[in-house]
Scaffold this motif. Structure first.
Motif, PDB file in Angstrom:
ATOM      1  N   UNK A  23      -2.838   2.418  -8.664  1.00 52.92           N
ATOM      2  CA  UNK A  23      -2.631   2.467  -7.212  1.00 52.92           C
ATOM      3  C   UNK A  23      -1.501   1.525  -6.796  1.00 52.92           C
ATOM      4  N   UNK A  24      -1.460   0.338  -7.393  1.00 48.78           N
ATOM      5  CA  UNK A  24      -0.370  -0.589  -7.112  1.00 48.78           C
ATOM      6  C   UNK A  24       0.972  -0.041  -7.592  1.00 48.78           C
ATOM      7  N   UNK A  25       0.969   0.645  -8.740  1.00 46.59           N
ATOM      8  CA  UNK A  25       2.201   1.236  -9.252  1.00 46.59           C
ATOM      9  C   UNK A  25       2.726   2.306  -8.309  1.00 46.59           C
ATOM     10  N   UNK A  26       1.830   3.146  -7.789  1.00 41.32           N
ATOM     11  CA  UNK A  26       2.240   4.177  -6.832  1.00 41.32           C
ATOM     12  C   UNK A  26       2.800   3.546  -5.569  1.00 41.32           C
ATOM     13  N   UNK A  27       2.124   2.503  -5.071  1.00 38.94           N
ATOM     14  CA  UNK A  27       2.608   1.811  -3.878  1.00 38.94           C
ATOM     15  C   UNK A  27       3.957   1.161  -4.125  1.00 38.94           C
ATOM     16  N   UNK A  28       4.141   0.590  -5.308  1.00 36.58           N
ATOM     17  CA  UNK A  28       5.414  -0.055  -5.635  1.00 36.58           C
ATOM     18  C   UNK A  28       6.534   0.961  -5.725  1.00 36.58           C
ATOM     19  N   UNK A  29       6.252   2.120  -6.311  1.00 34.58           N
ATOM     20  CA  UNK A  29       7.260   3.178  -6.424  1.00 34.58           C
ATOM     21  C   UNK A  29       7.778   3.594  -5.043  1.00 34.58           C
ATOM     22  N   UNK A  30       6.864   3.913  -4.139  1.00 41.45           N
ATOM     23  CA  UNK A  30       7.275   4.319  -2.791  1.00 41.45           C
ATOM     24  C   UNK A  30       7.915   3.158  -2.039  1.00 41.45           C
ATOM     25  N   UNK A  31       7.428   1.958  -2.297  1.00 41.48           N
ATOM     26  CA  UNK A  31       7.941   0.779  -1.600  1.00 41.48           C
ATOM     27  C   UNK A  31       9.401   0.527  -1.949  1.00 41.48           C
ATOM     28  N   UNK A  32       9.740   0.595  -3.232  1.00 39.43           N
ATOM     29  CA  UNK A  32      11.133   0.370  -3.658  1.00 39.43           C
ATOM     30  C   UNK A  32      12.051   1.416  -3.046  1.00 39.43           C
ATOM     31  N   UNK A  33      11.630   2.679  -3.065  1.00 43.20           N
ATOM     32  CA  UNK A  33      12.461   3.737  -2.494  1.00 43.20           C
ATOM     33  C   UNK A  33      12.617   3.576  -0.984  1.00 43.20           C
ATOM     34  N   UNK A  34      11.527   3.256  -0.295  1.00 43.93           N
ATOM     35  CA  UNK A  34      11.572   3.163   1.168  1.00 43.93           C
ATOM     36  C   UNK A  34      12.417   1.992   1.643  1.00 43.93           C
ATOM     37  N   UNK A  35      12.473   0.919   0.860  1.00 41.17           N
ATOM     38  CA  UNK A  35      13.269  -0.244   1.261  1.00 41.17           C
ATOM     39  C   UNK A  35      14.727  -0.088   0.857  1.00 41.17           C
TER      40      UNK A  35
ATOM     41  N   UNK B 186       0.851  -1.180   0.000  1.00 37.17           N
ATOM     42  CA  UNK B 186       0.000   0.000   0.000  1.00 37.17           C
ATOM     43  C   UNK B 186       0.893   1.238   0.000  1.00 37.17           C
ATOM     44  N   UNK B 187       0.374   2.314  -0.537  1.00 35.10           N
ATOM     45  CA  UNK B 187       1.207   3.497  -0.712  1.00 35.10           C
ATOM     46  C   UNK B 187       1.352   4.309   0.566  1.00 35.10           C
ATOM     47  N   UNK B 188       0.416   4.181   1.504  1.00 41.40           N
ATOM     48  CA  UNK B 188       0.478   5.000   2.717  1.00 41.40           C
ATOM     49  C   UNK B 188       1.657   4.588   3.589  1.00 41.40           C
ATOM     50  N   UNK B 189       1.806   3.300   3.861  1.00 36.86           N
ATOM     51  CA  UNK B 189       2.911   2.847   4.711  1.00 36.86           C
ATOM     52  C   UNK B 189       4.262   3.144   4.059  1.00 36.86           C
ATOM     53  N   UNK B 190       4.375   2.895   2.738  1.00 33.28           N
ATOM     54  CA  UNK B 190       5.644   3.133   2.054  1.00 33.28           C
ATOM     55  C   UNK B 190       5.976   4.614   2.015  1.00 33.28           C
ATOM     56  N   UNK B 191       4.973   5.463   1.732  1.00 35.53           N
ATOM     57  CA  UNK B 191       5.221   6.912   1.675  1.00 35.53           C
ATOM     58  C   UNK B 191       5.565   7.459   3.058  1.00 35.53           C
ATOM     59  N   UNK B 192       4.907   6.949   4.092  1.00 39.30           N
ATOM     60  CA  UNK B 192       5.215   7.394   5.455  1.00 39.30           C
ATOM     61  C   UNK B 192       6.639   7.025   5.844  1.00 39.30           C
ATOM     62  N   UNK B 193       7.028   5.790   5.559  1.00 39.49           N
ATOM     63  CA  UNK B 193       8.395   5.369   5.861  1.00 39.49           C
ATOM     64  C   UNK B 193       9.403   6.188   5.073  1.00 39.49           C
ATOM     65  N   UNK B 194       9.124   6.452   3.801  1.00 38.22           N
ATOM     66  CA  UNK B 194      10.045   7.236   2.972  1.00 38.22           C
ATOM     67  C   UNK B 194      10.185   8.654   3.499  1.00 38.22           C
ATOM     68  N   UNK B 195       9.089   9.255   3.951  1.00 34.81           N
ATOM     69  CA  UNK B 195       9.145  10.609   4.510  1.00 34.81           C
ATOM     70  C   UNK B 195       9.994  10.647   5.775  1.00 34.81           C
ATOM     71  N   UNK B 196       9.803   9.683   6.658  1.00 35.36           N
ATOM     72  CA  UNK B 196      10.597   9.641   7.891  1.00 35.36           C
ATOM     73  C   UNK B 196      12.078   9.405   7.592  1.00 35.36           C
ATOM     74  N   UNK B 197      12.351   8.562   6.607  1.00 34.51           N
ATOM     75  CA  UNK B 197      13.739   8.315   6.217  1.00 34.51           C
ATOM     76  C   UNK B 197      14.377   9.565   5.634  1.00 34.51           C
TER      77      UNK B 197
END
Length: 263
Positions: free
Chosen positions: A105-117, A37-48
């Motif tokens: 929506x999955x593409x947006x979540x994947x984008x943030x997910x790759x960056x956050x990890x 999901x994009x919310x958890x990945x975007x939140x983690x990316x922002x904190x990072x």
């Protein structure tokens, strides 16, 4: 040692035990792997992003080290957007390409997910010295010494690959065989590098056995690997980022456990 590596190892992060960096990266990555999901990945990316300036890296070095991540994230998201599972309103439907509300929506979540990890892993391990990592694996995690020393030797050999490639390229140019046929030249040099690596690895293994690295029994270490308050603090930060990201996704109603029925 390059100038970039020298500067990177003068920061506060550089003095933290590599095992703690490995643990912090895992604490951030595992929850993000379990959900899409994009919310958890975007939140983690922002904190990072708020913590990246404290890593001790200059902006030039940061972009130099992380550009593959910034390239891979949009390409992966584009693939998901074009060929991902369709749901909701369909915007484009042509041949095998189907762009829908769900795939976007999955593409947006994947984008943030790759960056956050990937970003925290790259930034944290830029400052890792292979010897310090081996000390931590052997003394803190108590991994078998033969495995640790073998991994250390392998890491030390990685830096020679680029030097060997450049030497072979210069040698081929000196013989006049590097001006045409790029694909053929690349395949030939790759095979030559593979043969050279196997030979060097065999010689290195024999030399290490001769020096007693394969002996049984408990091994002593020249340097003590310390795991103290700074290391626990870094792992605590990684855990806090994961908890905040997961909480944000649950509260927003976007949490999507990949092993569950909603994945």
């Amino acid at each position: 040692m390059t100038l970039l590596e020298t500067r990177a190892r003068t920061g506060a992060i550089a003095r933290i035990n590599p095992v703690a960096k490995l643990g912090a990266s895992a604490l951030i990555a595992i929850p993000l792997i379990l959900t899409l999901d994009w919310v958890s990945a975007a939140t983690a990316l922002l904190l990072e992003a708020l913590l990246l300036p404290f890593a001790g890296l200059g902006w030039r070095e940061f972009w130099t080290r992380t550009w593959p991540v910034w390239l891979a994230a949009p390409l992966t998201a584009l693939t998901i957007a074009l060929y991902g599972e369709a749901s909701g309103q369909v915007y484009v439907d042509w041949f095998v390409v189907r762009v829908s509300e769900g795939s976007l929506e999955l593409a947006l979540a994947t984008f943030f997910r790759v960056l956050a990890i990937a970003l925290p892993s790259v930034v944290l391990f830029v400052t890792v010295d292979p010897t310090d990592l081996a000390d931590g694996l052997g003394q803190v995690l108590r991994l078998p010494s033969r495995f640790v020393m073998g991994a250390l030797a392998g890491l030390r050999m990685i830096g020679l690959f680029l030097d060997d490639w450049r030497a072979m390229e210069l040698a081929r140019r000196a013989r006049g065989v590097a001006d045409a046929g790029r694909l053929r030249r690349f395949l030939g040099m790759a095979f030559a590098l593979l043969v050279l690596s196997i030979r060097r690895g065999s010689k290195l293994a024999t030399a290490m056995e001769a020096r007693g690295f394969g002996a049984d029994g408990e091994r002593t270490w020249a340097r003590e690997s310390r795991f103290g308050a700074r290391e626990w603090a870094l792992m605590g930060i990684g855990l806090a980022i994961s908890l905040i990201a997961v909480t944000a996704a649950v509260l927003a109603g976007t949490w999507n456990f990949v092993l569950g029925p909603s994945a």
